[in-house]
Design an enzyme around this catalytic site. Structure first.
Site, PDB file in Angstrom:
ATOM      1  N   LYS A 242       0.330  14.505   1.391  1.00  0.00           N
ATOM      2  CA  LYS A 242      -0.978  14.790   0.796  1.00  0.00           C
ATOM      3  C   LYS A 242      -1.155  16.290   0.534  1.00  0.00           C
ATOM      4  O   LYS A 242      -2.075  16.715  -0.162  1.00  0.00           O
ATOM      5  CB  LYS A 242      -2.095  14.260   1.698  1.00  0.00           C
ATOM      6  CG  LYS A 242      -2.180  12.723   1.726  1.00  0.00           C
ATOM      7  CD  LYS A 242      -3.239  12.241   2.693  1.00  0.00           C
ATOM      8  CE  LYS A 242      -3.377  10.732   2.786  1.00  0.00           C
ATOM      9  NZ  LYS A 242      -4.145  10.109   1.684  1.00  0.00           N
TER      10      LYS A 242
ATOM     11  N   THR B 224      -8.538   6.646  -2.753  1.00  0.00           N
ATOM     12  CA  THR B 224      -9.895   6.225  -3.081  1.00  0.00           C
ATOM     13  C   THR B 224     -10.854   7.391  -2.888  1.00  0.00           C
ATOM     14  O   THR B 224     -11.923   7.415  -3.488  1.00  0.00           O
ATOM     15  CB  THR B 224     -10.355   5.038  -2.206  1.00  0.00           C
ATOM     16  OG1 THR B 224     -10.077   5.340  -0.834  1.00  0.00           O
ATOM     17  CG2 THR B 224      -9.655   3.759  -2.604  1.00  0.00           C
TER      18      THR B 224
ATOM     19  N   HIS C 185       0.787  -1.235   0.000  1.00  0.00           N
ATOM     20  CA  HIS C 185       0.000   0.000   0.000  1.00  0.00           C
ATOM     21  C   HIS C 185       0.811   1.273   0.000  1.00  0.00           C
ATOM     22  O   HIS C 185       0.237   2.361  -0.042  1.00  0.00           O
ATOM     23  CB  HIS C 185      -0.936   0.044   1.206  1.00  0.00           C
ATOM     24  CG  HIS C 185      -2.153  -0.803   1.047  1.00  0.00           C
ATOM     25  ND1 HIS C 185      -3.300  -0.341   0.453  1.00  0.00           N
ATOM     26  CD2 HIS C 185      -2.383  -2.088   1.377  1.00  0.00           C
ATOM     27  CE1 HIS C 185      -4.203  -1.308   0.452  1.00  0.00           C
ATOM     28  NE2 HIS C 185      -3.673  -2.382   0.994  1.00  0.00           N
TER      29      HIS C 185
ATOM     30  N   LYS D  79      -9.116  13.986   3.993  1.00  0.00           N
ATOM     31  CA  LYS D  79      -8.277  12.787   4.023  1.00  0.00           C
ATOM     32  C   LYS D  79      -7.392  12.915   5.249  1.00  0.00           C
ATOM     33  O   LYS D  79      -7.387  13.964   5.892  1.00  0.00           O
ATOM     34  CB  LYS D  79      -7.418  12.673   2.751  1.00  0.00           C
ATOM     35  CG  LYS D  79      -6.718  13.984   2.367  1.00  0.00           C
ATOM     36  CD  LYS D  79      -5.982  13.899   1.042  1.00  0.00           C
ATOM     37  CE  LYS D  79      -6.863  13.954  -0.179  1.00  0.00           C
ATOM     38  NZ  LYS D  79      -6.860  12.731  -0.973  1.00  0.00           N
ATOM     39  N   ARG D  80      -6.636  11.858   5.594  1.00  0.00           N
ATOM     40  CA  ARG D  80      -5.706  12.002   6.705  1.00  0.00           C
ATOM     41  C   ARG D  80      -4.777  13.193   6.453  1.00  0.00           C
ATOM     42  O   ARG D  80      -4.428  13.483   5.305  1.00  0.00           O
ATOM     43  CB  ARG D  80      -4.890  10.714   6.874  1.00  0.00           C
ATOM     44  CG  ARG D  80      -5.671   9.613   7.563  1.00  0.00           C
ATOM     45  CD  ARG D  80      -6.139   9.998   8.943  1.00  0.00           C
ATOM     46  NE  ARG D  80      -5.066  10.027   9.889  1.00  0.00           N
ATOM     47  CZ  ARG D  80      -4.813   9.075  10.788  1.00  0.00           C
ATOM     48  NH1 ARG D  80      -5.587   8.018  10.861  1.00  0.00           N
ATOM     49  NH2 ARG D  80      -3.795   9.169  11.614  1.00  0.00           N
TER      50      ARG D  80
ATOM     51  N   LYS E 239     -14.376   8.653  -5.043  1.00  0.00           N
ATOM     52  CA  LYS E 239     -15.698   8.966  -4.485  1.00  0.00           C
ATOM     53  C   LYS E 239     -16.209  10.298  -5.024  1.00  0.00           C
ATOM     54  O   LYS E 239     -17.375  10.422  -5.414  1.00  0.00           O
ATOM     55  CB  LYS E 239     -15.618   9.052  -2.953  1.00  0.00           C
ATOM     56  CG  LYS E 239     -15.179   7.779  -2.266  1.00  0.00           C
ATOM     57  CD  LYS E 239     -14.853   8.045  -0.787  1.00  0.00           C
ATOM     58  CE  LYS E 239     -14.089   6.876  -0.181  1.00  0.00           C
ATOM     59  NZ  LYS E 239     -13.462   7.223   1.115  1.00  0.00           N
TER      60      LYS E 239
HETATM   61  C1  LIG Z   1     -12.178   7.180   1.451  1.00  0.00           C
HETATM   62  C2  LIG Z   1     -11.732   7.520   2.817  1.00  0.00           C
HETATM   63  C3  LIG Z   1     -10.376   7.722   3.086  1.00  0.00           C
HETATM   64  C4  LIG Z   1      -9.313   7.662   2.003  1.00  0.00           C
HETATM   65  O1  LIG Z   1      -9.211   8.933   1.413  1.00  0.00           O
HETATM   66  P1  LIG Z   1      -7.962   9.345   0.494  1.00  0.00           P
HETATM   67  O2  LIG Z   1      -8.358  10.679  -0.029  1.00  0.00           O
HETATM   68  O3  LIG Z   1      -7.876   8.322  -0.580  1.00  0.00           O
HETATM   69  O4  LIG Z   1      -6.780   9.386   1.376  1.00  0.00           O
HETATM   70  C5  LIG Z   1     -10.003   8.046   4.362  1.00  0.00           C
HETATM   71  N1  LIG Z   1     -10.909   8.168   5.353  1.00  0.00           N
HETATM   72  C6  LIG Z   1     -12.226   7.999   5.131  1.00  0.00           C
HETATM   73  C7  LIG Z   1     -13.169   8.177   6.261  1.00  0.00           C
HETATM   74  C8  LIG Z   1     -12.683   7.664   3.864  1.00  0.00           C
HETATM   75  O5  LIG Z   1     -13.992   7.487   3.662  1.00  0.00           O
END
Ligand SMILES: *Cc1c(COP(=O)(O)O)cnc(C)c1O
Length: 820
Positions: free
Chosen positions: A567, A669, A370, A561-562, A673
């Protein structure tokens, strides 16, 4: 004695019906007999529990059917081992997949209860940090949907990821208590319990044929007990099991100690065991590196493997057939100790010889990598590993000897290559390399986007790839369209059904039919109205939680995101500061009104990430209180990002920020979305963004910044950020505003660490990509001012994102790796 019919004759109960009147009666029955409450005094939580129990009954009918069929067919089973499952709420998911949503709503309505109110009370199960854990949850749902017999295995943490609160703009971590009201979804399986050992030593004994057997004598033991949660797929055809392990002491109380007056000591064993599964490590993309973490990893791997072997043998299959009947997918290196544990179980418990056991092992496992970040690559000090898992240490040495001998003798690898392939890192303190163990112990190793998989071959696993050139393959991540379209965006789902029919519900690839509507003015209007309604829903949430009013006609520009330096939330914030400055200097221009929204948690020990959160909040305070930008710019950091918050924010986004330093985001991911829900992406050519561009078309995504190759080159050539900063007036002004305390008058040096980092090394290329990013943002503005163009692009995003369904990902895993 209990006399029973033969097992084959035992009938299943009659499947439940789903008429609203029957459902209402059952809800009352559950409230009364299951919970022991009179409907007249039931709390909203009681209603929620009763409703879940009624939905659960319908799932159980399908669950029994699925399990019986798998057993009867002696079908191959897939096991997904993951230290994280970021599942969020389950009720809506279950109702919608069973096709019960309207019926339950009606049933509750007839009882005077509002579905949406009680649904909002369900705790958000956050047994994961971020993308990796959410992927595991999407995969569980897709495995059931595409009808693969599968089990997820993980840990039932009492406390999932911490709850984030803001205190004066700083992140504060509070314990999260998702089990406070009990968990009606799970079944405790006391009969599925296994002993897990730690420490002690290894002895030898003579086996049945006088061969030498190794016997591990652990000095500590705990019990792993299973808790099962059924996972229902789309249209309720299959229900699989998520089995989470909880640790229990062998001796709940030491009575001798208690009777001698040592009341605290008497509970020592109990506390020690329960500590094992009490908390999720809140590190994301960082190796936790502590003894308790290795204990957690071994605990859940050993319990899962014992369970898998028990099921395999109970079914009457020989151990030699394990690879034909069992596929075990390792989600990152966290479960990599499984390789050594399966070897131990096969050799020491089941008497299989080493070479045969090894062949069974690597043919059974496959491993998903990952991240390429060096700080995330797990490795354990040899002394710790040896003390906690002495027999596994021997196995690691034995496997290593076998592999290195082969590499040296048969394939003439050089000494430096041998050193890098070795399971033991000898370059400093000796350490066990879990990535190498997972790789060597698997027949398939996959990356999670095309770019990431290529970089894996060139970097971390270059030598192992040379040794095993057929093993690395790509499986680009996906998201389940049930949760991330149908449930989080019911209005868009209705509009899509109206336009293109229902085919896309069963096959997200069919969304391409929407392409024909992209330039249709009346469809664009409806699409815009749905977006507007979703923005109003988010604006209401922000108003009620934070007391900030947002204008839903402004562009909602979202980065959630985190919080991590790679990022680059910092790049977004600096650009926000630059924009703030521009608007004030040029009030005469036609600025596009924007709301910049952020959300995300920082690892509690990650200093710079926490500083970035404080900066976002400090900038928000100044910007939101400046009358000269009123109506043109707002900045909001929404606390406590989790799956449920994402479900409200994703459908409300106009612009999706996917701006990581190229080469550092394995897939992402979140990016998928947003695009699926009709947002335009501003992003770098990183992770799955590259493939998103290929699918949606380069005219429907805004790409900026250095490529992974260019980043690598700039770093290798010793890039000088100071020169870059001096070359950009906007950037230097924004940086000096932050550095000089414009946003932190109470502590002018607060952000000097962050800003100095950019001047001194700029590891994440914030300065290098700034101008390109700022220009891309103005391109976004230009598109926004032409609504026909904007909606043409965003509709095409929805139309072309179906490929990123996790159903497609799971089908690829199955056809290339598991063959179940
Ligand atoms: C989809 C999702 C992530 C991953 O987000 P990235 O932008 O790909 O880092 C992290 N936390 C939650 C709650 C999510 O739904």
């Amino acid at each position: 004695m209990i006399k029973t019919l033969s097992k084959a004759d035992l009938p299943l109960p009659k499947p439940r019906v789903s008429d609203p009147e029957v459902l209402a009666a059952e809800i009352i029955e559950r409230l009364t007999y299951g919970i022991g409450k009179d409907a007249k005094v039931a709390t909203p939580h009681d209603w929620l529990t009763a409703t879940i129990l009624v939905v659960r009954d319908r799932i159980i009918d399908k669950w029994m059917e699925s399990t019986r069929a798998t057993y009867a067919n002696n079908a191959k089973r897939v096991y997904y081992l993951s230290l994280e499952f970021l599942i969020g709420r389950l009720m809506r998911d279950a109702m919608s997949n069973l096709g019960l949503m309207d019926e339950i709503r009606q049933a509750l309505g007839s009882l005077g209860v509002e579905l949406d109110v009680i649904a909002g009370l369900e705790p958000d199960a956050a047994l994961g940090n971020g993308g990796l854990g959410r992927l595991a949850a999407c995969f569980m749902e897709s495995l059931a949907t595409v009808d693969i017999p599968a089990y997820g295995y993980g840990i039932r943490y009492v406390h999932g990821l911490f709850r984030q609160q803001m205190a004066d703009g700083w992140q504060v971590e509070l314990p999260e208590t998702w089990l406070a009201h009990g968990n009606p979804w799970e079944f405790e399986r006391r009969e599925s319990s296994y002993e897990i050992g730690f420490g002690g030593g290894v002895e030898t004994a003579n086996g049945q044929n006088d061969e030498t057997r190794f016997v591990w004598k652990p000095s500590e033991r705990v019990i792993a007990t299973a808790y099962d949660t059924p996972v229902v797929g789309w249209r309720g055809e299959r229900v699989n099991t998520l089995r989470l392990w909880s640790a229990q002491p062998i001796d709940p109380i030491l009575l001798d100690a208690f009777n001698a007056g040592d009341h605290i000591g008497a509970l020592r064993e109990s506390n020690k065991a329960e500590t094992l599964t009490r908390v999720l490590y809140p590190a994301d993309a960082n190796a936790a590196g502590q003894e308790l973490r290795l204990r957690q990893e071994y605990f859940f791997c050993s319990a899962s493997l014992q369970d898998i072997l028990r099921r395999h043998l109970q079914q009457g299959n020989p151990l030699s057939a394990l690879p034909d009947k069992v596929s075990i997918q390792l989600n990152d290196t966290h479960p990599a100790v499984s390789v050594a544990e399966l070897m131990r179980l096969l050799c020491d418990i089941h008497g299989v010889d080493f070479d045969t056991a090894w062949e069974i092992t690597w043919k059974t496992f496959s491993y998903t990598n990952h991240t390429l970040l060096p700080e995330a690559l797990e490795s354990w000090p040899v002394p710790l590993f040896e003390r906690l898992l002495p027999r596994h240490m021997q196995m690691v040495y034995a496997i290593n000897a076998k592999i290195l001998l082969d590499a040296r003798k048969n394939r003439s690898f050089s000494d430096p290559e041998i050193r890098r392939i070795s399971l033991i890192d000898e370059s400093g303190d000796r350490r066990v390399r879990m990535g190498n163990l997972a790789f060597i112990g698997s027949h398939s190793i996959n990356g999670v986007s095309a770019l990431h998989t290529e970089l894996m071959k060139e970097t971390v696993f270059a030598d192992l790839h040379k040794l095993y050139p057929d093993r690395i393959n790509n499986k680009t991540n996906g998201i389940t369209p049930r949760r991330w379209l149908m449930q989080c965006n019911p209005q868009l789902t209705s509009l899509l059904r109206e336009a293109i029919g229902d085919d896309f519900l069963d096959d997200a690839g069919k969304l391409t039919a929407l392409d024909a509507f992209a330039d249709d003015a009346s469809f664009q209007e409806k699409f815009a109205a749905v977006k507007r309604a979703n923005k109003e829903r988010l604006a209401n949430l922000v108003a009620s939680r934070m007391g900030i009013r947002l204008d839903p006609s402004a562009m909602f520009d979202i980065q959630i995101k985190r919080i991590h330096e790679y990022k680059r939330q910092l790049l977004n914030i600096i650009e926000t500061v630059a924009l703030f400055d521009q608007i004030r200097s040029h009030p005469e221009r036609d600025w596009v009104p924007r709301v910049k929204l952020f959300a995300g948690k920082a690892a509690p020990s990650y200093h710079n990430a926490k500083l970035i959160i404080k900066l976002a909040n400090d900038v928000a305070r100044v910007v939101n209180n400046d009358p000269s930008v009123r109506g043109l710019l707002k900045v909001v950091f929404i606390p406590n990002y989790n799956v449920s918050l994402a479900e409200v924010m994703v459908p409300a986004a106009d612009l999706s920020e996917q701006i990581s330093t190229a080469g550092m985001e394995a897939s992402g991911t979140g990016n998928m979305k947003f695009a699926l829900n009709g947002a335009l992406t501003i992003g770098t050519l990183d992770g799955a963004n590259v493939e998103m561009r290929d699918h949606v078309g380069e005219e429907n995504i805004v790409i900026f910044g250095k490529t992974a190759e260019e980043v690598g080159k700039a770093r290798a050539e010793g890039y000088n950020p100071r020169a870059t900063i001096e070359g950009s007036r906007e950037l230097s002004q924004a940086l000096s505003a932050i550095a000089s305390g414009v946003f932190s008058p109470d502590d002018r040096d607060r952000f000097s660490d962050l800003i100095n980092g950019i001047y001194q090394h700029d590891w994440f290329m914030v300065a290098e990509d700034f101008d390109s990013y700022a220009k891309a943002q103005r391109d976004v503005d230009a598109i926004w001012t032409d609504p026909a163009s904007w909606y043409g692009k965003t509709i095409r995003n929805t139309a072309r994102m179906g490929w990123f369904s996790s159903d497609r990902t799971i089908r690829q895993y199955n056809s290339d790796i598991w063959r179940a």
